[in-house]
Design a protein around this motif. Sequence first.
Motif, PDB file in Angstrom:
ATOM      1  N   VAL A  42       0.854  -1.188   0.000  1.00  0.00           N
ATOM      2  CA  VAL A  42       0.000   0.000   0.000  1.00  0.00           C
ATOM      3  C   VAL A  42       0.891   1.240   0.000  1.00  0.00           C
ATOM      4  O   VAL A  42       1.724   1.415   0.899  1.00  0.00           O
ATOM      5  CB  VAL A  42      -0.940   0.010   1.215  1.00  0.00           C
ATOM      6  CG1 VAL A  42      -1.733   1.312   1.274  1.00  0.00           C
ATOM      7  CG2 VAL A  42      -1.897  -1.179   1.157  1.00  0.00           C
ATOM      8  N   ILE A 118      -4.112   6.157   3.534  1.00  0.00           N
ATOM      9  CA  ILE A 118      -3.778   4.898   4.193  1.00  0.00           C
ATOM     10  C   ILE A 118      -5.034   4.048   4.377  1.00  0.00           C
ATOM     11  O   ILE A 118      -5.037   2.840   4.099  1.00  0.00           O
ATOM     12  CB  ILE A 118      -3.104   5.168   5.555  1.00  0.00           C
ATOM     13  CG1 ILE A 118      -1.713   5.790   5.349  1.00  0.00           C
ATOM     14  CG2 ILE A 118      -2.986   3.880   6.371  1.00  0.00           C
ATOM     15  CD1 ILE A 118      -1.053   6.227   6.632  1.00  0.00           C
ATOM     16  N   PHE A 122      -5.823   0.340   2.746  1.00  0.00           N
ATOM     17  CA  PHE A 122      -6.152  -0.842   3.555  1.00  0.00           C
ATOM     18  C   PHE A 122      -7.456  -1.481   3.093  1.00  0.00           C
ATOM     19  O   PHE A 122      -7.599  -2.706   3.071  1.00  0.00           O
ATOM     20  CB  PHE A 122      -6.259  -0.461   5.030  1.00  0.00           C
ATOM     21  CG  PHE A 122      -4.932  -0.212   5.692  1.00  0.00           C
ATOM     22  CD1 PHE A 122      -3.739  -0.538   5.069  1.00  0.00           C
ATOM     23  CD2 PHE A 122      -4.865   0.359   6.963  1.00  0.00           C
ATOM     24  CE1 PHE A 122      -2.511  -0.314   5.677  1.00  0.00           C
ATOM     25  CE2 PHE A 122      -3.645   0.585   7.577  1.00  0.00           C
ATOM     26  CZ  PHE A 122      -2.474   0.251   6.936  1.00  0.00           C
ATOM     27  N   LEU A 132       2.777  -1.184   4.373  1.00  0.00           N
ATOM     28  CA  LEU A 132       2.510   0.244   4.178  1.00  0.00           C
ATOM     29  C   LEU A 132       3.839   0.963   4.048  1.00  0.00           C
ATOM     30  O   LEU A 132       4.708   0.827   4.923  1.00  0.00           O
ATOM     31  CB  LEU A 132       1.716   0.797   5.361  1.00  0.00           C
ATOM     32  CG  LEU A 132       1.514   2.315   5.405  1.00  0.00           C
ATOM     33  CD1 LEU A 132       0.687   2.785   4.207  1.00  0.00           C
ATOM     34  CD2 LEU A 132       0.861   2.734   6.717  1.00  0.00           C
ATOM     35  N   ASP A 197       5.740   4.983   9.592  1.00  0.00           N
ATOM     36  CA  ASP A 197       4.524   4.275   9.189  1.00  0.00           C
ATOM     37  C   ASP A 197       4.872   2.996   8.429  1.00  0.00           C
ATOM     38  O   ASP A 197       4.042   2.095   8.319  1.00  0.00           O
ATOM     39  CB  ASP A 197       3.654   5.174   8.300  1.00  0.00           C
ATOM     40  CG  ASP A 197       3.021   6.317   9.076  1.00  0.00           C
ATOM     41  OD1 ASP A 197       2.818   6.151  10.296  1.00  0.00           O
ATOM     42  OD2 ASP A 197       2.739   7.366   8.481  1.00  0.00           O
ATOM     43  N   TYR A 198       6.071   2.918   7.909  1.00  0.00           N
ATOM     44  CA  TYR A 198       6.552   1.779   7.128  1.00  0.00           C
ATOM     45  C   TYR A 198       6.527   0.515   7.983  1.00  0.00           C
ATOM     46  O   TYR A 198       7.249   0.398   8.961  1.00  0.00           O
ATOM     47  CB  TYR A 198       7.971   2.077   6.660  1.00  0.00           C
ATOM     48  CG  TYR A 198       8.622   1.050   5.776  1.00  0.00           C
ATOM     49  CD1 TYR A 198       7.882   0.195   4.964  1.00  0.00           C
ATOM     50  CD2 TYR A 198      10.008   0.943   5.740  1.00  0.00           C
ATOM     51  CE1 TYR A 198       8.506  -0.733   4.145  1.00  0.00           C
ATOM     52  CE2 TYR A 198      10.643   0.027   4.924  1.00  0.00           C
ATOM     53  CZ  TYR A 198       9.880  -0.809   4.130  1.00  0.00           C
ATOM     54  OH  TYR A 198      10.500  -1.733   3.324  1.00  0.00           O
ATOM     55  N   SER A 219      -2.643   7.285  12.729  1.00  0.00           N
ATOM     56  CA  SER A 219      -2.260   5.891  12.500  1.00  0.00           C
ATOM     57  C   SER A 219      -1.161   5.403  13.432  1.00  0.00           C
ATOM     58  O   SER A 219      -1.186   4.255  13.876  1.00  0.00           O
ATOM     59  CB  SER A 219      -1.835   5.699  11.035  1.00  0.00           C
ATOM     60  OG  SER A 219      -2.946   5.799  10.177  1.00  0.00           O
TER      61      SER A 219
END
Length: 347
Positions: A42, A118, A122, A132, A197-198, A219
Amino acid sequence: MKPISERERESKSENLDEFSQNLEQNFTQNNPQNSTKLLSIVVPCYNEELVLDEFYKVTLGVLKQIQNEILSNLEYEFVFVDDGSRDNTAEKIKELHEKDSAVHLVKFSRNFGKEAAILAGFKQARGDMVVLMDADLQDPPSLISEMVKSYLDGYKIVYSKRKDRVGEGYVKSKFSEAFYQIFNRISGVKIESGVRDYRLMDKSVVAELLKMNEYHRFSKSMFAWVGFKKKCLEFDHEPRVAGETSWSFKKLFNYAVEGFVSFSTAPLRFAFIIGFLVSAFAFIYGAYVILRTLIFGVNLSGWASTIVIILFLGGIQLIVLGVIGEYIARIYEQVKNRPHFIIEEII
């Protein structure tokens, strides 16, 4: 010895076949290496036209390496979410789709922000594993190999963390550190400094994240809040391949406020404490002035001090009202129940 009839022989044969199938199914389920696994990548995109070709090339090479060395039955898909880009990001993704049918595009009608992108990614991802990541290659695709290995070892979330803040400005770095320290003090959810976020997540984790339908999403905290077995992978800072970051200091500040308000009621409690302390101080000082006047007959003029006190109390009231207003604004936007995003096109 009683002879076995043909019907009994067929029945035993069917039972044996069923037992063999169940045994093979259980073995496959307990050994992910022997079952086909779909990996969804994503990628939220905003004005990433210049980096998409290189990102796809490098990431695809890593996925082929995983197929050859780690998980032979791995399948993959790319879910690019164009968050209202002003350049040719969507057209570039369409070109990649023409070359590779595993490349998918979700195009927003306008810019709704990274959190919305994001969420849309998803919702479109179909994988057993969901990665992600950003397209600027500051999230090194080579780390996906280690993430998949950790997933096969039983970890539901494998997240990444920068070893240091090399490459960031001094002011931005200090504000980031201060944010994490304050956030971890006032919130029940702890976030490690430097966490990106990875990450790779099992589909069960993504399913739980999709159940969290709040309009204002943060997030980083949501990833920590859901729990599950986690593992951290550290990596060195990588510069952008091309283009410029869209994260200005103003956007980062607003994002920090979002985190404070979304995952903690401490600002409201702090506002109450401030109000209580100021009221207590005003009561004590008022009693002191009255007693001094009655006992010593001193009539204080105190024009300047009165103005200062009034301004101070007015400032405190505005701060408290501002904090309350932030929470009320989020309630207002949540109850309107508007969609998080509008999709213009899906390929």
